[in-house]
Design a protein around this motif. Structure first.
Motif, PDB file in Angstrom:
ATOM      1  N   GLY A  34       0.818  -1.205   0.000  1.00  0.00           N
ATOM      2  CA  GLY A  34       0.000   0.000   0.000  1.00  0.00           C
ATOM      3  C   GLY A  34       0.853   1.256   0.000  1.00  0.00           C
ATOM      4  N   ILE A  35       1.925   1.232   0.776  1.00  0.00           N
ATOM      5  CA  ILE A  35       2.847   2.369   0.818  1.00  0.00           C
ATOM      6  C   ILE A  35       3.461   2.593  -0.556  1.00  0.00           C
ATOM      7  N   ASP A  36       3.846   1.509  -1.221  1.00  0.00           N
ATOM      8  CA  ASP A  36       4.429   1.620  -2.561  1.00  0.00           C
ATOM      9  C   ASP A  36       3.409   2.188  -3.540  1.00  0.00           C
ATOM     10  N   ALA A  37       2.161   1.750  -3.458  1.00  0.00           N
ATOM     11  CA  ALA A  37       1.116   2.263  -4.347  1.00  0.00           C
ATOM     12  C   ALA A  37       0.877   3.750  -4.091  1.00  0.00           C
ATOM     13  N   ILE A  38       0.834   4.144  -2.832  1.00  0.00           N
ATOM     14  CA  ILE A  38       0.644   5.561  -2.476  1.00  0.00           C
ATOM     15  C   ILE A  38       1.813   6.390  -2.991  1.00  0.00           C
ATOM     16  N   ARG A  39       3.030   5.892  -2.792  1.00  0.00           N
ATOM     17  CA  ARG A  39       4.221   6.589  -3.282  1.00  0.00           C
ATOM     18  C   ARG A  39       4.149   6.806  -4.786  1.00  0.00           C
ATOM     19  N   HIS A  40       3.756   5.747  -5.493  1.00  0.00           N
ATOM     20  CA  HIS A  40       3.650   5.828  -6.949  1.00  0.00           C
ATOM     21  C   HIS A  40       2.602   6.871  -7.357  1.00  0.00           C
ATOM     22  N   LYS A  96       3.188  10.399  -9.377  1.00  0.00           N
ATOM     23  CA  LYS A  96       2.443  10.671 -10.602  1.00  0.00           C
ATOM     24  C   LYS A  96       1.712  12.013 -10.497  1.00  0.00           C
ATOM     25  N   MET A  97       1.092  12.260  -9.334  1.00  0.00           N
ATOM     26  CA  MET A  97       0.388  13.511  -9.115  1.00  0.00           C
ATOM     27  C   MET A  97       1.359  14.697  -9.180  1.00  0.00           C
ATOM     28  N   GLU A  98       2.519  14.553  -8.591  1.00  0.00           N
ATOM     29  CA  GLU A  98       3.517  15.616  -8.625  1.00  0.00           C
ATOM     30  C   GLU A  98       3.965  15.904 -10.055  1.00  0.00           C
ATOM     31  N   ASN A  99       4.186  14.852 -10.833  1.00  0.00           N
ATOM     32  CA  ASN A  99       4.573  15.023 -12.238  1.00  0.00           C
ATOM     33  C   ASN A  99       3.471  15.709 -13.036  1.00  0.00           C
TER      34      ASN A  99
END
Length: 99
Positions: free
Chosen positions: A66-72, A76-79
């Motif tokens: 879940g942490i990895d999915a949130i990080r991803h 993506k949102m930042e980009n």
């Protein structure tokens, strides 16, 4: 260089987290650690990320996947926000030439 490194065991002791959590983060590719003369170190540049992951894991009970999915998703949102800002700036440039 030595000031850029934090001893994992000391960080874990002071932060009240299990050292295996740091190992788990590294195994999943969320952070990188260094081993110098048998001592594991965190990079100080990753400290904010480790603290964020720690809060997700311990306080919110989010598993590593879940942490990895949130990080991803956050990356993506930042980009997308950067792209939007770039496009807005380009649009302003064209609007200025049309007036």
């Amino acid at each position: 260089m030595e000031t850029d490194l934090i001893i994992v065991s000391e960080y874990c002791r002071k932060s009240h987290i299990d050292p295996s959590f740091i190992t788990l983060l590294e195994t999943e590719g969320l952070i990188n650690t260094r081993v110098i003369e048998g001592i594991h170190y965190l990079l100080s540049s990753q400290l904010c990320e480790v603290e964020r992951y720690s809060r997700m894991y311990y306080d919110l009970s989010i598993n590593i996947e879940g942490i990895d999915a949130i990080r991803h998703l956050l990356e993506k949102m930042e980009n997308l926000q950067k792209e939007l800002s770039l496009l807005r700036n380009r649009l302003r440039l064209y609007e200025g030439t049309l007036l």
